[in-house]
Write an enzyme that holds these catalytic residues in place. Structure first.
Site, PDB file in Angstrom:
ATOM      1  N   CYS A  70       0.830  -1.211   0.000  1.00 10.17           N
ATOM      2  CA  CYS A  70       0.000   0.000   0.000  1.00 10.17           C
ATOM      3  C   CYS A  70       0.866   1.264   0.000  1.00 10.17           C
ATOM      4  O   CYS A  70       1.431   1.616   1.036  1.00 10.17           O
ATOM      5  CB  CYS A  70      -0.897  -0.066   1.238  1.00 10.17           C
ATOM      6  SG  CYS A  70      -1.655   1.481   1.750  1.00 10.17           S
ATOM      7  N   CYS A  91       0.135   3.871   2.658  1.00  7.42           N
ATOM      8  CA  CYS A  91       0.561   3.398   3.980  1.00  7.42           C
ATOM      9  C   CYS A  91       2.034   3.727   4.200  1.00  7.42           C
ATOM     10  O   CYS A  91       2.424   4.174   5.281  1.00  7.42           O
ATOM     11  CB  CYS A  91       0.349   1.891   4.113  1.00  7.42           C
ATOM     12  SG  CYS A  91      -1.372   1.364   3.945  1.00  7.42           S
TER      13      CYS A  91
END
Length: 104
Positions: free
Chosen positions: A29, A32
């Site tokens: 991600c 993230c």
């Protein structure tokens, strides 16, 4: 920044004295990864008032499913063992602090 797992979530988050900000995250991600430095800075600055931890959703599916986390990153604040706030998506530190003001 500390990482928590399905195995120690109960101890580290539910049983914590301080409010806990949990980032539900994943290696794949990009947003993230962007949040890493933001959360590290937040942990350093607010460590006396807030515990900041990460939980990898891929290796910890039980906790992820219990809290019905579908999008990464999802941030949840736990206070007194209960989730009191949830936010989805990367954000700058200033905005994150503003959103956390009511739970700190």
């Amino acid at each position: 920044m500390a990482e928590v797992t399905d195995a120690d979530f109960e101890t580290e988050v539910i049983g914590a004295e301080l409010p806990v900000l949990v980032e539900f995250t994943a290696d794949w991600c990009p947003p993230c990864r962007q949040m890493g430095p933001v959360l590290s800075a937040l942990a350093a600055e607010e460590g006396e008032r807030l515990k900041v931890v990460q939980l990898d959703v891929d290796t910890n599916p039980d906790t992820t499913n219990v809290y019905k986390v579908l999008s990464m990153p999802t941030f949840m604040v736990f206070r007194g063992g209960e989730p009191v706030k949830a936010m989805v998506g990367a954000r700058p530190k200033r905005r994150l602090l503003e959103e956390l003001a009511d739970v700190l």
